[in-house]
Each structure stands twice: as structure tokens, then as C-alpha cells.
Scaffold this motif. Structure first.
Motif, short mmCIF file in Angstrom:
data_model
loop_
_atom_site.label_atom_id
_atom_site.label_comp_id
_atom_site.label_asym_id
_atom_site.label_seq_id
_atom_site.Cartn_x
_atom_site.Cartn_y
_atom_site.Cartn_z
N LYS A 52 12.86 -27.09 -12.04
CA LYS A 52 13.65 -25.88 -11.85
C LYS A 52 13.29 -25.29 -10.50
CE LYS A 52 13.46 -24.98 -16.83
NZ LYS A 52 13.04 -24.03 -17.90
N LEU A 53 14.26 -25.23 -9.61
CA LEU A 53 14.05 -24.70 -8.27
C LEU A 53 14.85 -23.42 -8.10
CD1 LEU A 53 12.99 -27.62 -7.98
CD2 LEU A 53 13.99 -27.67 -5.68
N SER A 54 14.19 -22.37 -7.68
CA SER A 54 14.87 -21.10 -7.42
C SER A 54 14.82 -20.81 -5.92
CB SER A 54 14.21 -19.96 -8.20
OG SER A 54 12.84 -19.86 -7.88
N ASN A 55 15.86 -20.16 -5.43
CA ASN A 55 15.99 -19.87 -4.00
C ASN A 55 15.87 -21.16 -3.18
OD1 ASN A 55 16.60 -17.73 -2.22
ND2 ASN A 55 14.51 -17.77 -1.41
N GLN A 98 11.14 -17.45 0.83
CA GLN A 98 10.59 -18.66 0.21
C GLN A 98 11.14 -18.84 -1.20
OE1 GLN A 98 6.37 -18.03 0.26
NE2 GLN A 98 6.39 -16.49 -1.36
N GLY A 99 11.26 -20.09 -1.63
CA GLY A 99 11.71 -20.39 -2.98
C GLY A 99 10.54 -20.77 -3.88
N TYR A 100 10.89 -21.30 -5.04
CA TYR A 100 9.83 -21.65 -6.01
C TYR A 100 10.27 -22.87 -6.81
CZ TYR A 100 5.85 -20.82 -9.10
OH TYR A 100 4.65 -20.92 -9.77
N ALA A 101 9.33 -23.80 -7.03
CA ALA A 101 9.60 -25.01 -7.81
C ALA A 101 8.69 -25.03 -9.03
CB ALA A 101 9.37 -26.25 -6.96
N ASP A 102 9.27 -25.31 -10.18
CA ASP A 102 8.53 -25.37 -11.45
C ASP A 102 8.92 -26.66 -12.16
OD1 ASP A 102 7.53 -25.11 -14.04
OD2 ASP A 102 7.93 -22.96 -14.14
N ILE A 103 7.95 -27.56 -12.32
CA ILE A 103 8.18 -28.84 -12.98
C ILE A 103 7.30 -28.91 -14.22
CG2 ILE A 103 7.88 -31.34 -12.81
CD1 ILE A 103 8.59 -29.27 -9.72
N THR A 151 20.13 -21.11 -3.70
CA THR A 151 20.72 -21.29 -5.02
C THR A 151 19.63 -21.71 -5.99
OG1 THR A 151 22.46 -22.43 -6.27
CG2 THR A 151 21.24 -23.73 -4.65
N ASN A 152 19.95 -21.76 -7.26
CA ASN A 152 19.05 -22.31 -8.26
C ASN A 152 19.50 -23.72 -8.59
OD1 ASN A 152 17.67 -19.85 -8.44
ND2 ASN A 152 19.02 -19.09 -10.06
N ALA A 153 18.56 -24.62 -8.76
CA ALA A 153 18.91 -26.02 -9.01
C ALA A 153 18.03 -26.56 -10.14
CB ALA A 153 18.71 -26.86 -7.75
N PHE A 154 18.63 -27.46 -10.94
CA PHE A 154 17.93 -28.04 -12.08
C PHE A 154 18.15 -29.55 -12.08
CE2 PHE A 154 19.27 -23.77 -13.06
CZ PHE A 154 18.14 -23.19 -13.64
#
Length: 474
Positions: free
Chosen positions: A263-266, A218-223, A278-281
Motif C-alpha cells: 500500500k503506497l500513499s502519496n 514524501q509518501g509512505y509504503a506499507d508492505i 495518488t494511492n496505489a495498491f
């Protein structure tokens, strides 16, 4: 005089810093906060628009400043503790493939919050008064444990709003006063959740010949974002007799646009050609509607010792129709859209307009001591068809008690108040992934099928609050 000015400056500075540091919890009246004044809280805010006891009238009805003499200050803080927890048995979720998601109810999602405030009024002339306030009118804080079953819908939710409120009032000297104020608001917010990579894992692994819905973790999203907004307040106060008076206060609405970064990781997105985590911004904004509201208040001195108070507030929460995360750039790493304005995430809210009704009483037991009590019924604006894990809410009943000690010789007054909040049953969440009222399509991942992601939970809600306030007339 210099010592007094420096003391006031330190109080303002400390109040501002504390308010910015302390997000609050509110699960009934949307994300508005009732705990703004211990003197008003003692009567559950009943008749606050018609009962200018001290400088807190800057907030409740600026017209009330006309009934205060000289210079007045009020400062204090409230503590609000809401227990909100989904039972482990009720917390059930499925992922994008319709498979069960293991996890718990997420624990108690709301920690105690401290809400400081400071108010000041000054009599310029017999007919003109000015005032200023610092307070936290809106706030929200919820944080689940990492093993929460509904973690693909919500993890951390935080909103902190601090308002600076310059005000003015004018009196005609015959019982009628009018006031106006500006709420200069600074808001910052945070939204996080875990990312469900099951559908992407299945799609990518199927292309390689071995279907595996657990290929990627699982990934993670931080706004996170912030904004500055303005609302306006007007008020009227009419003294019908030396025993009875009525107040009216109205506030405009506005829309905050919390601008910041996602900021999205995995992050896995086969639709955009990315086949590995990947990481995305991306630069984003979150529009947030602040409602218009109108408050009516009445105060009647039944005897020299007993005062009765009543009030009602109508708030236009229907402004809050959706919680969207919107891209602020073209060709962003997450959306890849050719122009800004693409929606990264959508949650249907469709909140409803609400009423709050208050009644209260004050017993002046002696020249020094007064005792208060109050009751309020507070409707929840949350649409029962769209209750979310971020704001599990329900109607509530607010019962309060308060006490006031006053020293007529020095002008110092101390108020304390405590209250309990009783919610109407459990808040039930049945949340899906929606895109403008329709379940999201994952055609790129599972052609022709809708996203079956779902979270269900039943929340037990309870709360208590307490406040202290110190006031002085100069």
C-alpha cells in the motif's frame, strides 16, 4: 486427569496467542532467536544438543527425549531487550537528487520483546518417546521515529514466526538414540518506509517551467504478508559412558513467501504517466530464506557436582541473498508490469554462513539447588558491505548466569537465567538504493544518471535478556 488435561490445553493456547502477539529483536544471529529455554540459557545454550534436562530437548535435540521418563512439561518465557540507536551526528542521508535529508538518528529502534514457549514429552514405551513444542525460533522488530534521516530506506521492520514442533525419538537401549521432528511455522512480516518524491517533483515541475524538488511531500509504503512453512530436524544422542555423551542435531532450510499487499500513499511515478500524488495498491510477496543448521554438543560430568558443556552451531545464512518485494499480479497499480513477478523493491543482502560457539558449566550445590554459567560467541551473518538500516548487526558475545531449584518429591523444577550481550564495536551502515547489485537507474526522472540516494549511520548496540521456566515430571 481431566483437570490436568484442561490445564495443559490452556497453557498451550495462551502460549500460542502470546507468541503470535510478540515480535522479537535479534541483531546478531540473523533473525534467529537464542532465548528458547531458561534451563539452556543459563549455560548460553552450551551442549544443549547433548544435555536433555527436561522437555525443551524437543527443540534442541529430539533424540534426547529417550532419556526422559514418563510425561514431562516445560513452559516459560524470556524477555529480550536490545538497545540499538544511531547517533544523531552519524545519521546522514541524501535524497534522489543528492541533497541532504534532514532528520535524527531515529531513536532506540528495538523495544523489549517477550518470547513464550511450551514443550511436552511422553514415554510411549521403553524405546519410543514422542514430544511437542511451541516456540518462536525467528523474529525481528525495528521501528524508527518519523524524523529518522534514513526514513527513505527503513521505517518499521517486523518478523514474527511461531513454530509447532511434533517430534519422536527411538532408543536402541545401548546408549544410542535417534530423533526426528517437524517445524510447522507460521510467519508474518511487515516492511515500511517513507517514499522520496524529490526526483519526481523536480521532473514534473521542470516540465511546467519552474523546477521545484519539493513540489510533492514524501509518501509512505506499507508492505505486509504472511506464510506457512515447514522445516525438518533430526538428532542423534550417544552415551559414551555414564559421565560423557555427545549430541548432534541438524535442521533443513526452506523459503517462506510472505504473501500480502503493498500500500503506497502519496505515490508519484512519472515513468508510469502519473503526474500527481495518488494511492496505489498491489498484491505482493516477500521471499525469505530460512537457513539449514547443524549443532554439535558435548556433556561431561567432571565430578558428581560439576558438569561441563560445550557446543557449536553452523548456519547456512548465505541462502539469504536479497530482500525483494515481488508483484503477484499483472498490470498492478504500482509496477504496471504485463505479468506478475516484477520487482517493486530490491535490497542486496548477500549474508554469510556463520558459527556460534558455546561453553558452560553446572554446579550442583545441593540436591535442590544448581547454579549455571555460560559464554557464547555469535557471528553476525550480515555482509559488512551491505549493512542496512533494517538490520544493523555485528558479532556478539553472550554471557549468562542461571539458577535451578528442584523438588524431587513433587517433580517441580524452576529455572531462571539472565544474560548480557556485548557487541564487537559499532555497527556501521552505508546503504544505497540497489537493483540487483547495481545502483538503481532513474533515467525517466534524471536521464543518464544513477540514483545517489544514500544513508550512513553508526549504531551503538547493547542488550540483555532474562528468562524463567517451570518444568515437571509426571
Amino acid at each position: 486427569m481431566h483437570h490436568r488435561s484442561s490445564t495443559l490445553a490452556r497453557a498451550v493456547r495462551l502460549t500460542t496467542l502470546a507468541a503470535l502477539a510478540a515480535p522479537a529483536s535479534s541483531l546478531a544471529g540473523g533473525f534467529s532467536l537464542n532465548e528458547q529455554s531458561a534451563s539452556a540459557m543459563g549455560t548460553a545454550n552450551a551442549g544443549a544438543a547433548a544435555n536433555p534436562e527436561n522437555a525443551t530437548t524437543v527443540l534442541f535435540n529430539p533424540a534426547g527425549m529417550s532419556q526422559l521418563s514418563g510425561t514431562n512439561i516445560s513452559f516459560g518465557a524470556a524477555v529480550l531487550d536490545i538497545d540499538a540507536e544511531a547517533s544523531d551526528d552519524s545519521a546522514q542521508a541524501v535524497n534522489q537528487l543528492g541533497q541532504p535529508v534532514s532528520g535524527s538518528g531515529g531513536g532506540d529502534i528495538a523495544d523489549p520483546a517477550v518470547l513464550p514457549n511450551f514443550y511436552l514429552t511422553h514415554e510411549v514405551s521403553e524405546s519410543i518417546d514422542v514430544g511437542f513444542g511451541i516456540h518462536a525460533p525467528y523474529g525481528l522488530a525495528a521501528d524508527y521515529e518519523d524524523d529518522f534521516a534514513g526514513r527513505y530506506f527503513a521505517d518499521e521492520t517486523e518478523l514474527t514466526v511461531i513454530a509447532f514442533t511434533p517430534s519422536i525419538s527411538v532408543s536402541n537401549g545401548e546408549g544410542l538414540s535417534m530423533g526426528a521432528g517437524i517445524n510447522l511455522m507460521y510467519a508474518e512480516g511487515k516492511l515500511t518506509r517513507f517514499l522520496d518524491n524529490s526526483a519526481a517533483s523536480l521532473a514534473v515541475s521542470s516540465q511546467n517551467g519552474t523546477p521545484n524538488p519539493s513540489l510533492y511531500d514524501q509518501g509512505y509504503a506499507d508492505i505486509e504478508g504472511d506464510d506457512i512453512g515447514v522445516t525438518f530436524r533430526v538428532g542423534f544422542l550417544y552415551e559414551l559412558s555414564n559421565r560423557t555423551q555427545f549430541g548432534l542435531s541438524a535442521q533443513t532450510g526452506t523459503e517462506l513467501n510472505l504473501k500480502g499487499d503493498a500500500k503506497l500513499s502519496n505515490f508519484v511515478d512519472p515513468a508510469n504517466g502519473v503526474i500527481t500524488p495518488t494511492n496505489a495498491f498491489e498484491k505482493v510477496e516477500v521471499p525469505l530464506a530460512i537457513p539449514e543448521s547443524v549443532t554439535l554438543g558435548a556433556r561431561h560430568k567432571l565430578t558428581n557436582q560439576v558438569t561441563l558443556l560445550a557446543g557449536a552451531t553452523y548456519a547456512k545464512w548465505s541462502r539469504f541473498e536479497e530482500l525483494d518485494i515481488v508483484s503477484r499480479e499483472a498490470g498492478g497499480e504500482i509496477t504496471g508490469a504485463p505479468q506478475e513477478g516484477a520487482i517493486l523493491s530490491h535490497v542486496t543482502e548477500k549474508w554469510q554462513n556463520t558459527w556460534q560457539f558455546n561453553v558452560g558449566a553446572i554446579w550442583q550445590a545441593s540436591p535442590e539447588w544448581a547454579f549455571k554459567t555460560g559464554y557464547a560467541f555469535d557471528e553476525s551473518p550480515v555482509n559488512e558491505n551491505f549493512v542496512t538500516a533494517r538490520i544493523p548487526s555485528n558479532d556478539r558475545h553472550w554471557l549468562t548466569l542461571g539458577a535451578q531449584w528442584a523438588d524431587a518429591q513433587s517433580g517441580w523444577v524452576v529455572d531462571v537465567a539472565a544474560g548480557t550481550l556485548i557487541f564487537d564495536g559499532d555497527a556501521r551502515v552505508n546503504e544505497r538504493n540497489y537493483q540487483h547489485e547495481n545502483p538503481t537507474q532513474v533515467a525517466e526522472l534524471r536521464p543518464g544518471l544513477e540514483d545517489p540516494s544514500n544513508y550512513r549511520g553508526s549504531y551503538d548496540l547493547s542488550a540483555w535478556s532474562a528468562a524463567i521456566e517451570v518444568s515437571k515430571s509426571f
